[in-house]
Write an enzyme that holds these catalytic residues in place. Sequence first.
Site, PDB file in Angstrom:
ATOM      1  N   ARG A  55       0.884  13.246  14.826  1.00 56.25           N
ATOM      2  CA  ARG A  55       1.199  13.276  13.389  1.00 56.25           C
ATOM      3  C   ARG A  55       1.126  14.690  12.801  1.00 56.25           C
ATOM      4  O   ARG A  55       0.316  14.989  11.915  1.00 56.25           O
ATOM      5  CB  ARG A  55       0.296  12.302  12.616  1.00 56.25           C
ATOM      6  CG  ARG A  55       0.353  10.896  13.178  1.00 56.25           C
ATOM      7  CD  ARG A  55      -0.349   9.887  12.310  1.00 56.25           C
ATOM      8  NE  ARG A  55       0.495   9.380  11.231  1.00 56.25           N
ATOM      9  CZ  ARG A  55       0.086   8.482  10.342  1.00 56.25           C
ATOM     10  NH1 ARG A  55      -1.140   8.013  10.378  1.00 56.25           N
ATOM     11  NH2 ARG A  55       0.904   8.062   9.392  1.00 56.25           N
ATOM     12  N   LYS A  95       0.842  -1.210   0.000  1.00 57.12           N
ATOM     13  CA  LYS A  95       0.000   0.000   0.000  1.00 57.12           C
ATOM     14  C   LYS A  95       0.875   1.258   0.000  1.00 57.12           C
ATOM     15  O   LYS A  95       0.654   2.177  -0.793  1.00 57.12           O
ATOM     16  CB  LYS A  95      -0.882  -0.014   1.252  1.00 57.12           C
ATOM     17  CG  LYS A  95      -1.493   1.335   1.599  1.00 57.12           C
ATOM     18  CD  LYS A  95      -2.275   1.303   2.887  1.00 57.12           C
ATOM     19  CE  LYS A  95      -1.497   1.448   4.165  1.00 57.12           C
ATOM     20  NZ  LYS A  95      -1.246   2.783   4.668  1.00 57.12           N
ATOM     21  N   ASN A  96       1.863   1.297   0.891  1.00 59.68           N
ATOM     22  CA  ASN A  96       2.621   2.543   1.066  1.00 59.68           C
ATOM     23  C   ASN A  96       3.595   2.822  -0.076  1.00 59.68           C
ATOM     24  O   ASN A  96       4.148   3.910  -0.156  1.00 59.68           O
ATOM     25  CB  ASN A  96       3.331   2.549   2.422  1.00 59.68           C
ATOM     26  CG  ASN A  96       2.332   2.692   3.561  1.00 59.68           C
ATOM     27  OD1 ASN A  96       1.182   3.072   3.333  1.00 59.68           O
ATOM     28  ND2 ASN A  96       2.765   2.386   4.776  1.00 59.68           N
ATOM     29  N   ASP A  98       5.405  -0.391  12.133  1.00 54.61           N
ATOM     30  CA  ASP A  98       4.188  -1.036  11.627  1.00 54.61           C
ATOM     31  C   ASP A  98       4.133  -2.534  11.977  1.00 54.61           C
ATOM     32  O   ASP A  98       3.106  -3.177  11.774  1.00 54.61           O
ATOM     33  CB  ASP A  98       4.084  -0.857  10.101  1.00 54.61           C
ATOM     34  CG  ASP A  98       3.861   0.601   9.726  1.00 54.61           C
ATOM     35  OD1 ASP A  98       3.419   1.383  10.589  1.00 54.61           O
ATOM     36  OD2 ASP A  98       4.139   0.969   8.570  1.00 54.61           O
ATOM     37  N   ARG A 115      -8.184  -1.094   4.844  1.00 52.94           N
ATOM     38  CA  ARG A 115      -7.425   0.034   4.262  1.00 52.94           C
ATOM     39  C   ARG A 115      -6.104  -0.435   3.671  1.00 52.94           C
ATOM     40  O   ARG A 115      -5.614   0.157   2.712  1.00 52.94           O
ATOM     41  CB  ARG A 115      -7.126   1.081   5.343  1.00 52.94           C
ATOM     42  CG  ARG A 115      -8.337   1.780   5.867  1.00 52.94           C
ATOM     43  CD  ARG A 115      -7.952   2.770   6.914  1.00 52.94           C
ATOM     44  NE  ARG A 115      -7.057   3.762   6.310  1.00 52.94           N
ATOM     45  CZ  ARG A 115      -6.715   4.888   6.873  1.00 52.94           C
ATOM     46  NH1 ARG A 115      -7.170   5.189   8.066  1.00 52.94           N
ATOM     47  NH2 ARG A 115      -5.919   5.732   6.272  1.00 52.94           N
TER      48      ARG A 115
HETATM   49  C1  EPZ Z   1       4.663   6.429   7.008  1.00 54.71           C
HETATM   50  O1  EPZ Z   1       3.928   7.424   7.707  1.00 54.71           O
HETATM   51  C2  EPZ Z   1       3.699   5.278   6.829  1.00 54.71           C
HETATM   52  N1  EPZ Z   1       2.523   5.737   6.106  1.00 54.71           N
HETATM   53  C3  EPZ Z   1       3.289   4.717   8.190  1.00 54.71           C
HETATM   54  O2  EPZ Z   1       2.474   3.598   7.990  1.00 54.71           O
HETATM   55  C4  EPZ Z   1       4.538   4.316   8.987  1.00 54.71           C
HETATM   56  O3  EPZ Z   1       4.149   3.907  10.271  1.00 54.71           O
HETATM   57  C5  EPZ Z   1       5.502   5.494   9.077  1.00 54.71           C
HETATM   58  O4  EPZ Z   1       5.805   6.004   7.742  1.00 54.71           O
HETATM   59  C6  EPZ Z   1       6.817   5.154   9.743  1.00 54.71           C
HETATM   60  O5  EPZ Z   1       7.450   4.114   9.052  1.00 54.71           O
HETATM   61  C7  EPZ Z   1       2.567   5.890   4.787  1.00 54.71           C
HETATM   62  O6  EPZ Z   1       3.577   5.631   4.130  1.00 54.71           O
HETATM   63  C8  EPZ Z   1       1.316   6.332   4.129  1.00 54.71           C
HETATM   64  P1  EPZ Z   1       6.766   9.632   9.320  1.00 54.71           P
HETATM   65  P2  EPZ Z   1       4.466   8.915   7.803  1.00 54.71           P
HETATM   66  O7  EPZ Z   1       6.582  10.983   8.782  1.00 54.71           O
HETATM   67  O8  EPZ Z   1       5.189   9.260   6.575  1.00 54.71           O
HETATM   68  C9  EPZ Z   1       6.799  12.751  12.900  1.00 54.71           C
HETATM   69  C10 EPZ Z   1       0.452   2.432   7.966  1.00 54.71           C
HETATM   70  O9  EPZ Z   1      -0.152   1.784   8.843  1.00 54.71           O
HETATM   71  N2  EPZ Z   1       6.567  13.901  11.990  1.00 54.71           N
HETATM   72  O10 EPZ Z   1       7.996   8.867   8.953  1.00 54.71           O
HETATM   73  O11 EPZ Z   1       3.314   9.738   8.230  1.00 54.71           O
HETATM   74  C11 EPZ Z   1       5.588  11.839  13.025  1.00 54.71           C
HETATM   75  O12 EPZ Z   1       4.603  12.371  13.873  1.00 54.71           O
HETATM   76  C12 EPZ Z   1       1.084   3.733   8.324  1.00 54.71           C
HETATM   77  O13 EPZ Z   1       0.554   2.062   6.785  1.00 54.71           O
HETATM   78  C13 EPZ Z   1       6.605  15.173  12.502  1.00 54.71           C
HETATM   79  O14 EPZ Z   1       6.820  15.381  13.715  1.00 54.71           O
HETATM   80  O15 EPZ Z   1       5.489   8.741   9.016  1.00 54.71           O
HETATM   81  C14 EPZ Z   1       6.240  10.584  13.577  1.00 54.71           C
HETATM   82  O16 EPZ Z   1       6.410  10.704  14.958  1.00 54.71           O
HETATM   83  C15 EPZ Z   1       0.815   4.135   9.746  1.00 54.71           C
HETATM   84  N3  EPZ Z   1       6.399  16.227  11.654  1.00 54.71           N
HETATM   85  C16 EPZ Z   1       7.627  10.596  12.894  1.00 54.71           C
HETATM   86  O17 EPZ Z   1       7.794  11.910  12.369  1.00 54.71           O
HETATM   87  C17 EPZ Z   1       6.148  16.058  10.330  1.00 54.71           C
HETATM   88  O18 EPZ Z   1       5.967  17.073   9.629  1.00 54.71           O
HETATM   89  C18 EPZ Z   1       7.788   9.616  11.744  1.00 54.71           C
HETATM   90  O19 EPZ Z   1       6.651   9.690  10.901  1.00 54.71           O
HETATM   91  C19 EPZ Z   1       6.130  14.760   9.818  1.00 54.71           C
HETATM   92  C20 EPZ Z   1       6.350  13.687  10.668  1.00 54.71           C
END
Ligand code: EPZ
Length: 428
Positions: free
Chosen positions: A125, A26-27, A313, A406
Amino acid sequence: MNETFHVEGLGGEHVLQGDIPVHGAKNDTLKIMAASLLFEDLVAVTNVPDVTDVAALAELLADMGVHATRTGRNLSLAAPTSANTTLDTTRAKRLRASVTLTGPTLARYGAVSFPHPGGCVIGARPIDLFIEAFKKMGADCTTDDHHYHFVARDGQLHGADMFLDIASVGVTETVMMAAVLATGTTIIRNAAMEPEIQNLAHYLAACGARITGIGTPLLVIEGGSLLTARGKAYAVLPDRIETGSFAILAALAGRGVRITHCDPQHVAALLSFFSKAGVSYHTDADSITVQAPTAPYRSVNIRTHEYPGFSTDLQAPMTVFLTQAEGEGMVFETLFEGRLRYTDDLVRMGADITMFDPHRVMVRGPRTLTGRNLAAPDLRAGLAYVIAATIAAKDSDIHTIEHIDRGYERVEERFRALGVPITRTQEK
Ligand code: EPZ
């Protein structure tokens, strides 16, 4: 119509057997869908999973003017020359990946308006790093009650040198895509390195983008003009989270289960824990075979980490594994502060889990789990409930399975083929 999974617990018996195929990630799919906005011609995508997040992003792209056609596992996407750059609020709030449309939209069309994205409720997030990056690349930002509005000051973005405070998957992908059409050089330091990011970067490079450092924390992108696919298809990677989750199910309830159509290298961190815990398995180029245990499993301490570390995940399924292993195992969720709440339900099922703070729990095992009435709180914890229900004594009903749909395509059919007594029923 709401649907439920009814699972007849196997009560700890190791009876599952056979092959279980892994579908496309998916991702990975969602990000090439966003990247199609960088192309002047049609992008063909193969190995596309039939999951609701993909359908939701396709609707959002269609609103913008993208022509998307799906035939079986193939998807083709053709971006318009001028687009509707305001993302529909309701649709964008359905999934977090909607935010990855912002980079290519702003870079190609000079503006983008979008609401705070939705997605699984696993923590705050925020999107501060996206906003910071776009500003560095020469965009002005205003906000109103519903939307962020970004406009490229000179009609186009400019390359910038930036350090990401967090090696964020979404920010790395979005900035990389934006940088492809910006003027000058963009340097992303502390870039995330997930296989899906590498796959995307290699494809963009094969279609004309100038990207170096792929697979490292230092990405350098020389901006240029629209990309051309010229019939070269994007092959979506096997889903590494399905791979790992299926392997955990196999370890807990299998007597010879082969996970096929996967890349074992992408779950190396899980396999390392398997070795320490005493799980017997072997790998081929595209499969993992998990054998029945010959001795009780041993507990391990896990700490989630950006790739190639242990994936957040896979944290929930691995916690279910620890309920069946001997000893104490600490689970340290380093990325999301709301991603251990589901452990309350495992405790209701009989697990011995102590929460120290929102990021850390201690799991003591082995404990017999008992089936319960459950509601999937999010995608990954939802699948962990299915695994817990499978190994439990007595039956479980798992509600709100739309979260599971999803990201996992008709998972109950694949589980049933292994011998999991699971059925999908419609709620009255
Ligand atoms: C991706 O989310 C995946 N989603 C997530 O999978 C996965 O858990 C995550 O990466 C970590 O591997 C998709 O690819 C659609 P991040 P993403 O930005 O990109 C913080 C699933 O179940 N952050 O790497 O949203 C954030 O809050 C999903 O398929 C900020 O603080 O994750 C988190 O603590 C769930 N500010 C950390 O970074 C920002 O502007 C890492 O999140 C952006 C992120």
